[in-house]
Enzyme design. Structure first.
Site: not given
Length: 343
Positions: A16, A60, A62, A93, A168, A280-281
């Site tokens: 972007t 992009d 992704s 992303d 993250t 996964q926290c």
């Protein structure tokens, strides 16, 4: 005698931040970075000379993959002696994955590599692109006693500079898109740019930059959830060619204690598959053996990811597997912080 301006190379991969709105059609088109200072005249206040290099086709994020990471690392390697700092413009992303991968690929890095991007295009009325770009360039140009202040791969977004392999993406809508929950910011931008010197990474001073371009993508991520069944687990562990698995467990590294679960993992490890336990926290650390529900994993020699992020864990697997680290020392090396990615 005046100091010569700090030379910065801006690498535009896509995202972007490099888009500008055509106000006649409302469509977004790629920004011409050769006209950067015309669009952002404030850059003239920095004591920098800025050159830009762009991917032929803006990407992009992704669609970002390890081949593109090799391309970015190659550009840094090619221009390493010419420039004092590097700013990589990237879609948000997958920025944390790219920052993590580059941290491993650029061994003995002694110069700043700052990734940044934006949530809104550079020409938008309320864009965050200008501030992110200006401060990323300022951070990359910081020098003390003729040496770069920042000597690692980092990520700058919304007034904070983070260690790249600690980040993250947490929000797709707010300007504050990233978090580094297990490590403090390296710098914060307000009225003044405040550097947290104690948090900065310092690698080897004597060795030349070594760029690793072999990454093994025979890896997977599996997130545990109540109801995960034997068929799903065994099908993942029996993917042809699989060499490594990041297992996102509960809390401090906890997992089901059923025999089928533990024995499927034990069998995979005996076949040479590297299994890494990460939580996964969003924040916190794996502490295998703290609870009975992680003791079984510790016993079968699952690799502890400690407080590593999933992004840094999967890219570290690719890097170590690509470097053909021996089976005997793999666990020990993974459990060692290589670039400040774990505490």
């Amino acid at each position: 005698m005046a100091n010569s301006p700090t030379r910065i190379l801006l690498i535009y991969t896509g995202g972007t931040i490099g888009m500008i709105k055509d106000y006649d059609t409302g469509a977004l088109k790629a920004f011409n970075f050769n006209k950067l200072e015309k669009k952002i005249p404030e850059l003239g206040q920095l004591d920098c000379s800025i050159d830009t290099v762009s991917f032929e086709e803006p990407l992009d994020s992704s669609n970002m993959d390890p081949g593109h990471w090799v391309k970015i690392a190659g550009l840094i390697e090619e221009h390493y002696e010419t420039y004092e700092g590097f700013v990589v413009l990237h879609g948000s992303d997958t920025m944390s994955y790219t920052a993590s991968a580059l941290s491993y690929m650029l061994e003995h890095l002694r110069k700043p590599v700052v990734l940044t991007g934006s949530q809104l295009p550079i020409g938008d009325l309320r864009t965050d692109a200008k501030e992110n770009l200006i401060t990323a360039i300022q951070v990359a140009s910081l020098q003390e006693r003729g040496r770069p202040v920042i000597q690692e791969v980092c990520l700058y977004f919304e007034y904070k500079l983070y260690r790249g392999n600690r980040t993250t993406k947490i929000n797709a809508e707010h300007f504050e898109a990233f978090a580094s929950l297990n490590y403090p910011p390296l710098a914060e931008s307000g009225v003044h740019l405040k550097v947290n010197y104690e948090a900065l990474y310092r690698g080897s001073r004597r060795k030349a930059l070594l760029v690793h371009k072999e990454l093994d993508t025979n890896v997977a991520i599996l997130k545990l959830f109540p109801g995960l069944n034997k068929e799903v687990l065994t099908s993942v562990l029996n993917i042809p060619g699989l060499k490594g698995l990041v297992l996102e467990t509960y809390g401090a590294g906890n997992a089901p204690t059923q025999d089928w679960f533990v024995s499927a993992l034990k069998d995979a490890i005996s076949r040479g598959i590297k299994v890494v336990n990460v939580t996964q926290c969003s924040g916190g650390s794996v502490l295998m053996g703290q609870y009975e529900t992680s003791e079984a994993l510790r016993k079968i020699q699952i690799i502890s990811g400690a407080d590593i992020t999933t992004e840094a864990a999967i890219t570290k697997l690719m890097y170590l597997l690509g470097n053909k680290v021996s089976a005997k020392s793999f666990k020990t090396i993974f459990e060692t912080s290589l670039r400040g990615e774990m505490s």
